[in-house]
Design a protein around this motif. Sequence first.
Motif, mmCIF file in Angstrom:
data_model
loop_
_atom_site.group_PDB
_atom_site.id
_atom_site.type_symbol
_atom_site.label_atom_id
_atom_site.label_comp_id
_atom_site.label_asym_id
_atom_site.label_seq_id
_atom_site.Cartn_x
_atom_site.Cartn_y
_atom_site.Cartn_z
ATOM 1 N N ILE A 111 0.840 -1.194 0.000
ATOM 2 C CA ILE A 111 0.000 0.000 0.000
ATOM 3 C C ILE A 111 0.881 1.253 0.000
ATOM 4 O O ILE A 111 0.701 2.156 -0.821
ATOM 5 C CB ILE A 111 -0.940 0.007 1.224
ATOM 6 C CG1 ILE A 111 -1.945 -1.149 1.118
ATOM 7 C CG2 ILE A 111 -1.660 1.352 1.355
ATOM 8 C CD1 ILE A 111 -2.671 -1.454 2.416
ATOM 9 N N LEU A 115 1.162 3.915 -3.218
ATOM 10 C CA LEU A 115 0.741 5.310 -3.079
ATOM 11 C C LEU A 115 1.921 6.265 -3.179
ATOM 12 O O LEU A 115 1.836 7.313 -3.821
ATOM 13 C CB LEU A 115 -0.019 5.497 -1.769
ATOM 14 C CG LEU A 115 -1.374 4.782 -1.702
ATOM 15 C CD1 LEU A 115 -1.953 4.877 -0.310
ATOM 16 C CD2 LEU A 115 -2.334 5.333 -2.749
ATOM 17 N N GLU A 127 -9.800 7.293 -8.292
ATOM 18 C CA GLU A 127 -10.501 7.397 -7.014
ATOM 19 C C GLU A 127 -10.881 6.023 -6.485
ATOM 20 O O GLU A 127 -10.838 5.785 -5.278
ATOM 21 C CB GLU A 127 -11.759 8.268 -7.172
ATOM 22 C CG GLU A 127 -11.448 9.729 -7.392
ATOM 23 C CD GLU A 127 -12.701 10.572 -7.546
ATOM 24 O OE1 GLU A 127 -13.790 10.121 -7.135
ATOM 25 O OE2 GLU A 127 -12.578 11.687 -8.072
ATOM 26 N N VAL A 130 -7.742 4.484 -4.935
ATOM 27 C CA VAL A 130 -7.438 5.127 -3.654
ATOM 28 C C VAL A 130 -8.405 4.639 -2.580
ATOM 29 O O VAL A 130 -7.994 4.277 -1.475
ATOM 30 C CB VAL A 130 -7.465 6.666 -3.778
ATOM 31 C CG1 VAL A 130 -7.360 7.321 -2.413
ATOM 32 C CG2 VAL A 130 -6.331 7.142 -4.686
ATOM 33 N N ALA A 131 -9.676 4.590 -2.910
ATOM 34 C CA ALA A 131 -10.671 4.121 -1.939
ATOM 35 C C ALA A 131 -10.402 2.669 -1.537
ATOM 36 O O ALA A 131 -10.497 2.320 -0.352
ATOM 37 C CB ALA A 131 -12.075 4.268 -2.516
ATOM 38 N N GLU A 134 -7.289 2.600 0.638
ATOM 39 C CA GLU A 134 -7.617 3.153 1.957
ATOM 40 C C GLU A 134 -8.350 2.119 2.808
ATOM 41 O O GLU A 134 -8.027 1.927 3.987
ATOM 42 C CB GLU A 134 -8.482 4.410 1.821
ATOM 43 C CG GLU A 134 -7.731 5.643 1.428
ATOM 44 C CD GLU A 134 -8.644 6.867 1.321
ATOM 45 O OE1 GLU A 134 -9.881 6.714 1.203
ATOM 46 O OE2 GLU A 134 -8.101 7.979 1.368
ATOM 47 N N ALA A 137 -5.934 -0.462 3.870
ATOM 48 C CA ALA A 137 -5.043 0.077 4.908
ATOM 49 C C ALA A 137 -5.723 0.036 6.274
ATOM 50 O O ALA A 137 -5.090 -0.304 7.281
ATOM 51 C CB ALA A 137 -4.609 1.494 4.556
ATOM 52 N N VAL A 138 -7.003 0.361 6.303
ATOM 53 C CA VAL A 138 -7.743 0.304 7.569
ATOM 54 C C VAL A 138 -7.790 -1.142 8.063
ATOM 55 O O VAL A 138 -7.587 -1.405 9.255
ATOM 56 C CB VAL A 138 -9.166 0.893 7.403
ATOM 57 C CG1 VAL A 138 -10.028 0.597 8.615
ATOM 58 C CG2 VAL A 138 -9.089 2.391 7.143
ATOM 59 N N ARG A 141 -4.264 -2.040 9.398
ATOM 60 C CA ARG A 141 -3.599 -0.927 10.087
ATOM 61 C C ARG A 141 -2.689 -1.383 11.219
ATOM 62 O O ARG A 141 -1.685 -0.754 11.504
ATOM 63 C CB ARG A 141 -4.620 0.083 10.581
ATOM 64 C CG ARG A 141 -5.502 -0.402 11.700
ATOM 65 C CD ARG A 141 -6.566 0.625 12.064
ATOM 66 N NE ARG A 141 -7.519 0.107 13.004
ATOM 67 C CZ ARG A 141 -8.610 -0.585 12.693
ATOM 68 N NH1 ARG A 141 -8.863 -0.848 11.425
ATOM 69 N NH2 ARG A 141 -9.430 -1.012 13.628
ATOM 70 N N THR A 152 2.790 6.334 3.402
ATOM 71 C CA THR A 152 1.381 6.351 3.014
ATOM 72 C C THR A 152 0.806 7.751 3.216
ATOM 73 O O THR A 152 0.152 8.292 2.314
ATOM 74 C CB THR A 152 0.593 5.315 3.825
ATOM 75 O OG1 THR A 152 1.135 4.008 3.566
ATOM 76 C CG2 THR A 152 -0.882 5.321 3.446
ATOM 77 N N LEU A 153 1.055 8.324 4.365
ATOM 78 C CA LEU A 153 0.511 9.660 4.638
ATOM 79 C C LEU A 153 1.139 10.722 3.738
ATOM 80 O O LEU A 153 0.480 11.660 3.300
ATOM 81 C CB LEU A 153 0.674 10.014 6.103
ATOM 82 C CG LEU A 153 -0.163 9.164 7.073
ATOM 83 C CD1 LEU A 153 0.163 9.506 8.505
ATOM 84 C CD2 LEU A 153 -1.652 9.324 6.781
ATOM 85 N N PHE A 156 -0.512 11.358 0.358
ATOM 86 C CA PHE A 156 -1.731 12.158 0.296
ATOM 87 C C PHE A 156 -1.401 13.620 0.432
ATOM 88 O O PHE A 156 -2.087 14.490 0.143
ATOM 89 C CB PHE A 156 -2.723 11.726 1.382
ATOM 90 C CG PHE A 156 -3.343 10.390 1.092
ATOM 91 C CD1 PHE A 156 -4.411 10.294 0.222
ATOM 92 C CD2 PHE A 156 -2.846 9.234 1.651
ATOM 93 C CE1 PHE A 156 -4.993 9.076 -0.047
ATOM 94 C CE2 PHE A 156 -3.424 8.005 1.372
ATOM 95 C CZ PHE A 156 -4.502 7.914 0.515
#
Length: 156
Positions: A111, A115, A127, A130-131, A134, A137-138, A141, A152-153, A156
């Motif tokens: 991930i 990204l 999109e 990305v969704a 995301e 990733a959750v 996590r 990752t952060l 964005f």
Amino acid sequence: LWAFATLELQPEDALVSGLTARALEVLGGFNPQGIGNMLWAMAKLGRQTEDALLVGFTLRLLDFKGVFTPQEIANMLWAFATLGRQPGDVLVAGLTARALEVQGGFNPQDIANTLWAFASLGQQPSEVLVAGLEARAVAVRGDFKPQEIANTLWAF
């Protein structure tokens, strides 16, 4: 070259140019893992890759776009970004489509690298991708390492 990069040893220029020339000769024998390993090694070693080899690898990768693993997708994009080279719209579209199919198999490193690579290449991933990343990733996590969180952060 993968072994040199893994061992953090710089091979002689003659070896790199010889292996690069040989790779062009046997291009049709490369599979996605072999291409990914070679691109990763060149990027890790800080070696520029000849245009002819990148074009050849890109065309070869299009033959396999439906079989990439999450790691291979991430590694390909990471290698192109690290080399400072654009992978081309057709390859990005193929990798994106495959990423959507296998997004449930992405681990935190996949991930983060995917990204990070898109951001480093100055390309906006879809999109939907990305969704999906995301959401993945959750789901994973608790497995993220500090560098994977940062990368990752940063993307964005």
